[in-house]
Scaffold this active site. Structure first.
Site, PDB file in Angstrom:
ATOM      1  N   HIS A  47       0.858  -1.184   0.000  1.00 48.68           N
ATOM      2  CA  HIS A  47       0.000   0.000   0.000  1.00 48.68           C
ATOM      3  C   HIS A  47       0.896   1.236   0.000  1.00 48.68           C
ATOM      4  CE1 HIS A  47      -4.013  -1.681   1.504  1.00 48.68           C
ATOM      5  NE2 HIS A  47      -3.207  -2.718   1.532  1.00 48.68           N
ATOM      6  N   PHE A 103       3.205  -3.852  -6.596  1.00 45.70           N
ATOM      7  CA  PHE A 103       1.950  -3.105  -6.687  1.00 45.70           C
ATOM      8  C   PHE A 103       1.804  -2.247  -5.444  1.00 45.70           C
ATOM      9  CE2 PHE A 103      -0.339  -6.876  -8.983  1.00 45.70           C
ATOM     10  CZ  PHE A 103       0.401  -6.651 -10.120  1.00 45.70           C
ATOM     11  N   GLU A 104       1.164  -1.091  -5.607  1.00 47.29           N
ATOM     12  CA  GLU A 104       0.836  -0.217  -4.480  1.00 47.29           C
ATOM     13  C   GLU A 104      -0.640   0.169  -4.564  1.00 47.29           C
ATOM     14  OE1 GLU A 104       2.788   0.996  -2.017  1.00 47.29           O
ATOM     15  OE2 GLU A 104       4.850   0.618  -2.689  1.00 47.29           O
ATOM     16  N   THR A 105      -1.409  -0.183  -3.541  1.00 47.82           N
ATOM     17  CA  THR A 105      -2.775   0.300  -3.411  1.00 47.82           C
ATOM     18  C   THR A 105      -2.753   1.586  -2.597  1.00 47.82           C
ATOM     19  OG1 THR A 105      -3.878  -1.830  -3.616  1.00 47.82           O
ATOM     20  CG2 THR A 105      -5.007  -0.164  -2.315  1.00 47.82           C
TER      21      THR A 105
END
Length: 376
Positions: free
Chosen positions: A204, A305-307
């Site tokens: 995140h 991935f980054e939310t």
């Protein structure tokens, strides 16, 4: 392998979204709404049981690594699915306050363990996947980014001379001077045993908006050693400099028209992109050899991935939780399918430049400070 063309994504994103309905205006993300370590174990065992032998769940104690537990003594769990020659490493929640990697990896594992669809069969045939839903169980239970170094004899946190608890960011602990935490040593040894071809790390980030439109960004695609930067082009004659761009681009192409996903390239603001050599997936690309465990110099390409949003920002609540989980599931599916079919390696790596991003002016490094791109 020949491409399957317009490959349909697995229909598990909607299942995840439906599992966590409702919106909330709460100022904080309630930890009771986040899957705990015990919840993860129960779900892993359930998936293993219903997979009819496709999924195997093990602990590193069962695998036989020298270090077998977290700092506070928790078992370290990994699930395997597939029987392909290419091994794939997928990890979630290396930072304990970044929860949705657990949800996404479990959803993908469940589908691959039970689905008879063509895509699932292809992925099982092409790959052996090693899925680590909760890399950092202690930090996850404490809802902290880091983990706390532990005095096992006293069963209490280790402290410095001023009585402050000693903590470590597990995503900065794979260095020749590092490996301070037991789980870092354990997972590193397991990586040297698996020798994956590809790796994915699910994170995140803080709140993020498009600098031009002001619209919220929900999903950022990252490469921890900057493409074209001071490190990646010199690794394996630039092979990973190309392949990582292709992998991220494949995910962007498959998610950019999803109405609930707004995707860009990861940065840290101020025109800075990262070139972090101490990150776990960076160490994988660099082929880190610690204490002779990787003397053959194995290395593999990796992206992350980054939310947008995490529990320390207090901006998530339950608002949009299903959509945030779903975008990670779709991203994982796209990443795997593109590699399995060969579509990814056929992509023009310059597609990376088309992914929305702020102008790059500096490299933010953990080895040389902030470096202007003109100095490289």
């Amino acid at each position: 392998m020949a491409s399957l063309g317009a490959l349909a994504l697995l229909p598990i994103g909607l299942q995840a979204a439906a599992a966590y309905p409702g919106d909330s205006s709460q100022a904080e993300t309630p930890t009771q709404a986040i899957r705990s370590y015990d919840d993860m174990i129960r779900e892993l065992r359930k998936i293993e049981h219903t997979s009819r032998g496709r999924v195997t769940v093990t602990t590193l104690a069962e695998v036989g690594t020298a270090e077998t537990h977290s700092e506070q003594g928790r078992d370290l769990y990994v699930a395997q699915v597939g029987q392909g020659d290419r091994h794939v490493w997928i990890q979630g929640r290396i930072h304990g306050d970044e929860p949705y990697g657990v949800e996404a990896t479990l959803a993908v594992l469940k589908e691959l363990g039970s689905s008879g669809q063509q895509t699932a069969e292809l992925l099982r045939d092409e790959f052996t996947l090693h899925i680590i839903p909760m890399y950092n169980p202690d930090g996850s239970e404490m809802n902290t980014r880091t983990t706390t170094l532990w005095d096992t004899e006293a069963d209490a946190p280790r402290t410095d001379d001023d009585g402050r608890e000693l903590t470590v960011d597990l995503n900065r602990d794979w260095t020749l001077e590092g490996f301070l935490a037991r789980e870092s040593r354990a997972w590193y040894e397991y990586w040297t045993m698996v020798r994956p071809s590809y790796a994915l790390d699910i994170h995140h980030q803080g709140r993020k908006r498009d600098p031009e439109t002001g619209e919220p960004i929900t999903f950022s695609l990252g490469i921890s050693l900057a493409p074209g930067g001071p490190t990646l082009p010199d690794i394996r004659d630039g092979e990973f400099d190309v392949l990582t761009r292709q992998m991220a681009s494949q995910v962007w192409l498959d998610t950019r028209h999803r109405g609930h996903i707004s995707t860009d390239r990861y940065d840290v603001g101020g025109g800075q992109v990262i070139d972090i050599r101490g990150g776990v997936v960076s160490a994988m690309m660099l082929g880190l050899d610690w204490q002779g465990l990787n003397s053959a110099g194995h290395a593999n390409a990796a992206i992350f991935f980054e939310t947008s949003g995490n529990t320390r920002d207090g901006d998530l609540g339950l608002r949009g939780r299903g959509r945030f989980i779903q975008q990670n599931i779709l991203g994982v599916e796209s990443w795997l399918a593109g590699l399995a079919t060969g579509d990814t390696v056929d992509l023009d790596p310059q597609t990376w430049d088309e992914i929305p991003h702020a102008p790059v002016e500096y490299y933010f490094t953990d080895w040389g400070g902030v470096i202007p791109i003109d100095d490289v």
